[in-house]
Design an enzyme around this catalytic site. Structure first.
Site, PDB file in Angstrom:
ATOM      1  N   GLY A   1       0.798  -1.226   0.000  1.00 18.60           N
ATOM      2  CA  GLY A   1       0.000   0.000   0.000  1.00 18.60           C
ATOM      3  C   GLY A   1       0.821   1.262   0.000  1.00 18.60           C
ATOM      4  O   GLY A   1       0.265   2.363   0.043  1.00 18.60           O
TER       5      GLY A   1
ATOM      6  N   GLU B   1      -5.220  -3.957  -5.254  1.00 16.07           N
ATOM      7  CA  GLU B   1      -4.205  -5.031  -5.223  1.00 16.07           C
ATOM      8  C   GLU B   1      -4.758  -6.249  -4.492  1.00 16.07           C
ATOM      9  O   GLU B   1      -4.597  -7.391  -4.940  1.00 16.07           O
ATOM     10  CB  GLU B   1      -2.938  -4.540  -4.528  1.00 16.07           C
TER      11      GLU B   1
HETATM   12  C1  5RP Z   1       1.613  -0.215  -4.018  1.00  9.76           C
HETATM   13  C2  5RP Z   1       2.334  -1.340  -3.380  1.00  9.76           C
HETATM   14  C3  5RP Z   1       3.680  -1.665  -3.910  1.00  9.76           C
HETATM   15  O1  5RP Z   1       3.708  -3.002  -4.271  1.00  9.76           O
HETATM   16  C4  5RP Z   1       4.701  -1.429  -2.845  1.00  9.76           C
HETATM   17  O2  5RP Z   1       4.563  -0.087  -2.382  1.00  9.76           O
HETATM   18  C5  5RP Z   1       6.122  -1.659  -3.364  1.00  9.76           C
HETATM   19  O3  5RP Z   1       6.441  -0.643  -4.275  1.00  9.76           O
HETATM   20  P1  5RP Z   1       7.822  -0.585  -5.039  1.00  9.76           P
HETATM   21  O4  5RP Z   1       7.861  -1.755  -5.963  1.00  9.76           O
HETATM   22  O5  5RP Z   1       7.770   0.740  -5.743  1.00  9.76           O
HETATM   23  O6  5RP Z   1       8.939  -0.643  -4.020  1.00  9.76           O
HETATM   24  O7  5RP Z   1       1.877  -1.977  -2.476  1.00  9.76           O
HETATM   25  O8  5RP Z   1       0.401   0.075  -3.353  1.00  9.76           O
END
Ligand code: 5RP
Length: 227
Positions: free
Chosen positions: A99, A107
């Site tokens: 999140g 998601e």
């Molecule tokens: C978005 C998410 C993403 O999967 C999480 O924040 C990881 O992000 P990133 O791949 O940019 O590190 O939950 O709501």
């Protein structure tokens, strides 16, 4: 290698990993974030081998479409063989906090529709206990203060995420200081608070497979059956 290069490797590895599921009538669930973006980019070259994708955010849908990948609504498909997404934290049982990109509700919905959840996470996301990353909670705006008080009652310190509206038009509380010893129990407990849309604990539907880097190489781990 810098972190973005590692995320790119993970995205490519995820596209390779899902190869066996690709069929002309198959749909793929696609997550959100910088790691998922690399997965989307890697999917572009394979787009003729599957029917289309269900996106977990407007941003991911836009990126898929920019590559010419067909995007369909979840309501249009009866099943998803696989869902690929990143995480903000993941523990040894493959429960996650998600999140950070405010896309947690969609998601969680898309992940719950998929037979397999493949998490792509760089090593900085690995934790023994979830909760150093503040837990994102999507709330109905009129209930924000009520929900925040209940979260304080659970030991948390909620902070409203500034200048953020989710794709569903709601707000995000980022909750610090929670002692998350039982992620599945806390996930369910927070979901009982009126006004909460979703919380960012992914324990009821956790990852089945984790692709994570070690010394610049991507390693694949299946969740242990005993967990
Ligand atoms: C978005 C998410 C993403 O999967 C999480 O924040 C990881 O992000 P990133 O791949 O940019 O590190 O939950 O709501």
């Amino acid at each position: 290698m810098n972190q973005d290069e590692i995320k790119r490797l993970l995205g490519i590895a995820a596209a390779d990993y899902i190869d066996p599921w690709l069929q002309v009538d198959a749909y793929i669930g696609v997550g959100t974030g910088s790691t998922a973006n690399h997965f989307i980019d890697a999917l572009a070259a394979m787009q003729h081998r599957f029917a289309g994708a269900v996106a977990s955010s407007v941003a991911s849908a836009d990126r898929l479409k920019s590559h010419g990948i067909r995007v369909v609504e979840l309501n249009e498909v009866s099943s998803l063989a696989v869902y690929v997404d990143g995480a903000d934290e993941i523990n040894p049982a493959f429960s996650m906090i998600k999140g950070g990109g405010a896309a947690l509700t969609r998601e969680k919905i898309v992940a719950s529709a998929a037979d397999q959840f493949v998490c792509i996470a760089d090593r900085s996301k690995w934790v023994e206990q979830l909760g150093t990353f503040p837990l994102p909670i999507e709330v109905i705006p009129m209930a924000r203060s009520l929900v925040a008080r209940k979260l304080v009652g659970l030991g948390g310190t909620p902070v409203l995420r500034e200048n953020t509206r989710t794709d569903n038009g709601n707000e995000i509380l980022d909750v610090h200081d929670l002692n998350i010893t039982d992620p599945a129990h806390l996930e369910s407990q927070i979901n009982q608070i009126a006004g909460v849309v979703t919380n960012g604990l992914f324990a009821a539907r956790r990852a089945d497979v984790l692709l994570m880097d070690l010394d610049g190489e991507v390693h694949t781990q299946q969740r242990r059956a005993s967990d």
